[in-house]
Motif scaffolding. Structure first.
Motif, short mmCIF file in Angstrom:
data_model
loop_
_atom_site.label_atom_id
_atom_site.label_comp_id
_atom_site.label_asym_id
_atom_site.label_seq_id
_atom_site.Cartn_x
_atom_site.Cartn_y
_atom_site.Cartn_z
N PRO A 115 32.21 95.92 18.00
CA PRO A 115 33.43 96.46 18.61
C PRO A 115 34.47 96.81 17.55
O PRO A 115 34.43 96.30 16.43
CB PRO A 115 33.91 95.31 19.50
CG PRO A 115 33.36 94.08 18.86
CD PRO A 115 32.04 94.47 18.26
N SER A 116 35.40 97.65 17.93
CA SER A 116 36.38 98.15 16.96
C SER A 116 37.26 97.06 16.37
O SER A 116 37.68 97.17 15.21
CB SER A 116 37.25 99.24 17.61
OG SER A 116 36.50 100.43 17.74
N ILE A 117 37.55 96.00 17.12
CA ILE A 117 38.38 94.93 16.58
C ILE A 117 37.67 94.25 15.40
O ILE A 117 38.31 93.85 14.43
CB ILE A 117 38.75 93.88 17.67
CG1 ILE A 117 39.72 92.85 17.12
CG2 ILE A 117 37.52 93.23 18.25
CD1 ILE A 117 41.05 93.40 16.68
N ILE A 118 36.33 94.17 15.47
CA ILE A 118 35.56 93.58 14.37
C ILE A 118 35.47 94.56 13.20
O ILE A 118 35.51 94.14 12.03
CB ILE A 118 34.15 93.16 14.83
CG1 ILE A 118 34.24 92.13 15.95
CG2 ILE A 118 33.34 92.62 13.67
CD1 ILE A 118 34.87 90.82 15.55
N VAL A 119 35.36 95.85 13.49
CA VAL A 119 35.39 96.85 12.41
C VAL A 119 36.71 96.73 11.65
O VAL A 119 36.74 96.71 10.41
CB VAL A 119 35.24 98.28 12.98
CG1 VAL A 119 35.40 99.32 11.87
CG2 VAL A 119 33.89 98.46 13.66
N TYR A 120 37.80 96.64 12.39
CA TYR A 120 39.13 96.49 11.79
C TYR A 120 39.18 95.24 10.92
O TYR A 120 39.62 95.29 9.75
CB TYR A 120 40.18 96.42 12.90
CG TYR A 120 41.53 95.92 12.45
CD1 TYR A 120 42.43 96.76 11.81
CD2 TYR A 120 41.90 94.59 12.66
CE1 TYR A 120 43.68 96.30 11.38
CE2 TYR A 120 43.14 94.12 12.24
CZ TYR A 120 44.02 94.97 11.61
OH TYR A 120 45.23 94.51 11.18
N GLU A 138 37.95 102.53 20.35
CA GLU A 138 36.61 102.03 20.67
C GLU A 138 35.65 103.20 20.86
O GLU A 138 35.97 104.19 21.53
CB GLU A 138 36.66 101.18 21.94
CG GLU A 138 35.48 100.24 22.08
CD GLU A 138 35.53 99.10 21.06
OE1 GLU A 138 34.74 99.14 20.10
OE2 GLU A 138 36.35 98.19 21.23
N GLY A 139 34.47 103.06 20.26
CA GLY A 139 33.46 104.11 20.38
C GLY A 139 33.61 105.24 19.39
O GLY A 139 32.82 106.18 19.41
N ILE A 266 32.95 100.11 25.48
CA ILE A 266 33.21 98.68 25.31
C ILE A 266 32.73 98.18 23.94
O ILE A 266 32.82 97.00 23.64
CB ILE A 266 32.56 97.84 26.43
CG1 ILE A 266 31.05 98.06 26.46
CG2 ILE A 266 33.18 98.19 27.78
CD1 ILE A 266 30.30 97.14 27.39
N THR A 267 32.23 99.10 23.13
CA THR A 267 31.82 98.79 21.76
C THR A 267 31.54 100.11 21.07
O THR A 267 31.68 101.20 21.66
CB THR A 267 30.59 97.87 21.71
OG1 THR A 267 30.46 97.31 20.40
CG2 THR A 267 29.31 98.60 22.08
#
Length: 322
Positions: A115-120, A138-139, A266-267
């Protein structure tokens, strides 16, 4: 006459000695005692590089380096980046490395379904990158391994990840099969994000995509558990069982209370999950449940599904999980 000839010879020898001394200070072995990384900052000049080399005690004198570089070296500009200087490297080889050598590349890997929060968080935690970034949409990021250079801006790395997703979608979308469940790229990414979160088994992706495509087409609730979790954790693991109140929650993502797709991904789905949505398995399956091996059992009817669920519950009881 003989005296003049002797003076000429002596002068030539002296000049040769000076040139040899001058050249040895350029092509001869240097002060680098062990293999060392050296960073040429963005916008650096030859003068600033020479000063930095002296400060880091890799050369004896910036002035001497500059003089020899201007007379004996190439006039090509130095490149920004991190370079590896070998033990005993001469000033000449250092300059050639900064002008024509390979920059050291580092790598960051974004697994499928991150998910984008983990990418960040992953980019912000990388100490060799610089600058701030927002949490990406996201996505918008294509999971893959990306190279970067020491000191590079995080915004530049994130931009490459997002450009990779745009480029992949631009290539994949025209190859979609006719009569798929979605009619635009954005919905394809959203559905692919559900497929990505629902199965980690590569051989199942097209089947799971086919099942959810059937539900979208017939107007059934998708009832995908990851869509319950997303608004709670933004895609991070929940770490516990889903509560009944969360199953009943009404929001833009919960497909237990919302007909059709969530309002967005959602991811960040990978290539294979997207490809599965664009070319889903032709199936009449509408239901699935875990089979205890990491995969799923699929069913066309609710009666078949209920039998599969009971079999799954029996297996969990045998394992002491219920």
């Amino acid at each position: 006459m003989k005296g003049l000839k002797g003076l000429v010879i002596a002068g030539a020898l002296a000049a040769l000695a000076v040139f040899a001394w001058f050249g040895s200070g350029w092509w001869g072995g240097g002060m680098v005692e062990e293999e060392t990384s050296f960073v040429v900052p963005s916008g650096a000049t030859l003068t600033s590089v020479a000063n930095k080399l002296e400060e880091e005690e890799l050369i004896a004198s910036a002035d001497s380096f500059l003089l020899r570089a201007k007379i004996l070296g190439s006039g090509d500009p130095v490149k920004a980046g991190e370079f590896l200087i070998p033990e005993g490297a001469s000033p000449a080889s250092m300059l050639d490395t900064f002008q024509h050598g390979d920059v050291i590349n580092r790598f960051v890997t974004i697994p499928e379904g991150t998910p984008s929060i983990i990418v960040y968080e992953k980019l912000m935690a990388e100490p060799l990158l610089t600058g701030e970034i927002p949490v990406p949409v996201e996505g918008s990021v294509l999971p893959d391994t990306y190279s970067f250079e020491r000191g590079e801006e995080r915004t530049a790395v994130l931009a490459r990840m997002q450009a990779a997703m745009r480029n992949y979608l631009a290539e994949a979308w025209p190859k979609r099969k006719p009569d798929i469940a979605v009619d635009n790229i954005e919905d394809a990414v959203t559905l692919a994000s559900i497929v990505e979160k629902e199965t980690g088994v590569a051989r199942e992706r097209r089947m799971v995509a086919g099942l959810y495509s059937n539900r979208v087409k017939t107007g059934m609730l998708l009832q995908a558990d990851p869509t319950i979790i997303y608004p709670i954790t933004k895609g991070k693991p929940l770490g516990r069982r889903i509560r009944q109140s969360e199953i009943a929650a009404i929001n833009g993502y919960n497909t237990y209370t919302r007909v059709g797709l969530p309002t967005g991904p959602i991811t960040n789905p990978g290539r294979e999950a997207i490809a599965a949505v664009l070319n889903p398995e032709k199936t009449s399956a509408l239901f699935m449940v875990a089979d205890g091996t990491g995969g799923h059992k699929f069913a066309d009817t609710l009666a078949e599904h209920n039998a599969n669920v009971e079999e799954w519950y029996n297996l969990r009881r045998e394992r002491g999980e219920m």
